[in-house]
Design a protein around this motif. Structure first.
Motif, mmCIF file in Angstrom:
data_model
loop_
_atom_site.group_PDB
_atom_site.id
_atom_site.type_symbol
_atom_site.label_atom_id
_atom_site.label_comp_id
_atom_site.label_asym_id
_atom_site.label_seq_id
_atom_site.Cartn_x
_atom_site.Cartn_y
_atom_site.Cartn_z
ATOM 1 N N LEU A 61 7.831 -13.911 -0.153
ATOM 2 C CA LEU A 61 8.820 -13.344 -1.066
ATOM 3 C C LEU A 61 9.924 -14.325 -1.426
ATOM 4 N N LEU A 62 10.026 -15.416 -0.683
ATOM 5 C CA LEU A 62 11.002 -16.450 -1.019
ATOM 6 C C LEU A 62 10.386 -17.573 -1.854
ATOM 7 N N ASP A 63 9.118 -17.445 -2.160
ATOM 8 C CA ASP A 63 8.383 -18.459 -2.931
ATOM 9 C C ASP A 63 7.748 -17.769 -4.135
ATOM 10 N N LEU A 64 8.447 -17.787 -5.251
ATOM 11 C CA LEU A 64 7.983 -17.050 -6.429
ATOM 12 C C LEU A 64 6.651 -17.575 -6.936
ATOM 13 N N ASP A 65 6.398 -18.858 -6.737
ATOM 14 C CA ASP A 65 5.125 -19.418 -7.181
ATOM 15 C C ASP A 65 3.961 -18.808 -6.411
ATOM 16 N N SER A 66 4.165 -18.537 -5.122
ATOM 17 C CA SER A 66 3.100 -17.910 -4.326
ATOM 18 C C SER A 66 2.794 -16.514 -4.856
ATOM 19 N N ILE A 67 3.807 -15.821 -5.350
ATOM 20 C CA ILE A 67 3.597 -14.484 -5.906
ATOM 21 C C ILE A 67 2.805 -14.567 -7.203
ATOM 22 N N ARG A 68 3.154 -15.528 -8.036
ATOM 23 C CA ARG A 68 2.430 -15.704 -9.302
ATOM 24 C C ARG A 68 0.967 -16.078 -9.061
ATOM 25 N N LYS A 69 0.724 -16.957 -8.100
ATOM 26 C CA LYS A 69 -0.647 -17.365 -7.791
ATOM 27 C C LYS A 69 -1.452 -16.194 -7.248
ATOM 28 N N ALA A 70 -0.832 -15.383 -6.390
ATOM 29 C CA ALA A 70 -1.528 -14.215 -5.835
ATOM 30 C C ALA A 70 -1.853 -13.212 -6.932
ATOM 31 N N PHE A 90 18.693 -10.631 1.493
ATOM 32 C CA PHE A 90 18.677 -9.923 0.216
ATOM 33 C C PHE A 90 17.578 -10.463 -0.700
ATOM 34 N N GLN A 91 17.368 -11.767 -0.677
ATOM 35 C CA GLN A 91 16.316 -12.347 -1.513
ATOM 36 C C GLN A 91 14.938 -11.863 -1.080
ATOM 37 N N THR A 92 14.768 -11.652 0.203
ATOM 38 C CA THR A 92 13.480 -11.163 0.700
ATOM 39 C C THR A 92 13.314 -9.672 0.431
ATOM 40 N N ASN A 93 14.269 -8.893 0.891
ATOM 41 C CA ASN A 93 14.102 -7.442 0.912
ATOM 42 C C ASN A 93 14.341 -6.764 -0.433
ATOM 43 N N VAL A 94 15.098 -7.407 -1.299
ATOM 44 C CA VAL A 94 15.418 -6.794 -2.595
ATOM 45 C C VAL A 94 14.832 -7.611 -3.749
ATOM 46 N N THR A 95 15.305 -8.843 -3.901
ATOM 47 C CA THR A 95 14.861 -9.659 -5.036
ATOM 48 C C THR A 95 13.365 -9.949 -4.965
ATOM 49 N N GLY A 96 12.886 -10.298 -3.782
ATOM 50 C CA GLY A 96 11.466 -10.598 -3.630
ATOM 51 C C GLY A 96 10.594 -9.391 -3.914
ATOM 52 N N THR A 97 11.019 -8.224 -3.411
ATOM 53 C CA THR A 97 10.280 -6.995 -3.682
ATOM 54 C C THR A 97 10.285 -6.670 -5.169
ATOM 55 N N TRP A 98 11.406 -6.885 -5.805
ATOM 56 C CA TRP A 98 11.517 -6.674 -7.258
ATOM 57 C C TRP A 98 10.503 -7.562 -7.980
ATOM 58 N N TYR A 99 10.451 -8.858 -7.613
ATOM 59 C CA TYR A 99 9.586 -9.794 -8.323
ATOM 60 C C TYR A 99 8.108 -9.496 -8.073
ATOM 61 N N VAL A 100 7.745 -9.163 -6.836
ATOM 62 C CA VAL A 100 6.351 -8.787 -6.547
ATOM 63 C C VAL A 100 5.935 -7.620 -7.438
ATOM 64 N N THR A 101 6.779 -6.595 -7.486
ATOM 65 C CA THR A 101 6.454 -5.408 -8.276
ATOM 66 C C THR A 101 6.391 -5.745 -9.760
ATOM 67 N N GLN A 102 7.302 -6.569 -10.216
ATOM 68 C CA GLN A 102 7.314 -6.984 -11.617
ATOM 69 C C GLN A 102 6.020 -7.698 -12.000
ATOM 70 N N GLN A 103 5.563 -8.601 -11.135
ATOM 71 C CA GLN A 103 4.364 -9.371 -11.430
ATOM 72 C C GLN A 103 3.100 -8.516 -11.393
ATOM 73 N N PHE A 104 3.031 -7.591 -10.449
ATOM 74 C CA PHE A 104 1.823 -6.778 -10.297
ATOM 75 C C PHE A 104 1.848 -5.507 -11.149
ATOM 76 N N TYR A 105 2.963 -5.262 -11.826
ATOM 77 C CA TYR A 105 3.076 -4.023 -12.578
ATOM 78 C C TYR A 105 1.974 -3.843 -13.620
ATOM 79 N N PRO A 106 1.619 -4.853 -14.409
ATOM 80 C CA PRO A 106 0.528 -4.653 -15.372
ATOM 81 C C PRO A 106 -0.782 -4.224 -14.720
#
Length: 251
Positions: A61-70, A110-126
């Protein structure tokens, strides 16, 4: 059968692993993720031995690129996901006092528990929209409520931590979960038209660490039911609410 992504599955004694096993044994297709891919792969092998159809990926969750790749990997392999369980979280064990709190650690939490969760959900939402009946479960905590008698910020440390006899300050972790509960409501409002239900679930005080049972923590297996229930809600199920053991928590 559903395609289910669970973040933060890095320990055999953790909630994420227990949920993965429970839903996997029901026949669902499970995807587990962790910051350390090797940890996720080892746990996936154990689940496979139990007959679970499981895939492992790296999500930090602290590595946005890992989220995009996943996201790209899962989209190419599955084309959709039906359920996202945002289980990954971080609670640092440094000083919880306001005046002593290290700001770098606070930002990481906060970056892990809030921002990271937000970004994971944003990326997987479609991919959730592609399901047609998407479900999101944000694993929260009673420490993220105002009025929960056990852990709420007004009562902390309350009845749930009655063994603590000293003045223990509310940890920053609770404030991150307070924000996560607010984020859950925001998601639910905005995702309604896409038939995506979103709820926060407190699993209760869970014995995921040595010695936790001495403070009244429940076995992990007892805490899974409420998460599974929220993940598999019917079309007319609730959204934008906060639960523990299938019951609404005050917030």
């Amino acid at each position: 059968m559903k395609i289910i992504l669970i973040t933060g599955v890095s320990q055999r004694q953790g909630i994420g692993f227990a949920v993965a096993k429970h839903l996997g044994l029901e026949g669902h297709n499970i995807i587990i993720s962790a910051r350390n891919l090797e940890q996720a792969e080892n746990l996936a092998q154990e689940l496979k031995q139990d007959g679970v159809n499981v895939t492992s990926v790296k999500i930090d969750l602290l590595d946005l690129d890992s989220i995009r790749k996943a996201t790209k990997f899962i989209e190419e392999k599955f084309q959709k996901i039906d359920i996202l369980i945002n289980n990954a979280a971080l609670m640092l064990n440094s000083s919880a006092k306001f005046i002593d709190k290290d700001m770098d650690e606070l930002n990481i939490e906060f970056q892990t528990n809030v921002t990271g969760t937000w970004y994971v959900t944003q990326q997987f939402y479609p991919l959730l929209v592609a399901s047609g009946e998407g479900r999101i479960v944000n694993i929260s905590s009673g420490a993220g409520s105002f009025a929960d008698p056990d852990f709420g910020i007004v009562n902390f440390p309350g009845a749930g931590l009655s063994q603590i006899t000293f003045d223990y300050p509310l940890p920053a972790y609770g404030l991150t979960k307070l924000a996560l509960n607010g984020l859950t409501i925001k998601m639910a409002k905005e995702f309604k038209n896409d038939n995506v239900l979103v709820n926060a679930v407190c699993p209760g005080m869970t014995a995921t660490r040595p010695g936790a049972a001495d403070f009244g923590a429940r076995p992990v297996e007892e805490c899974v039911d409420g998460i599974v229930w929220a993940a598999t809600l019917p079309k007319d199920g609730p959204s934008g609410q906060f639960f523990r053991d299938r019951k609404v928590l005050p917030w």
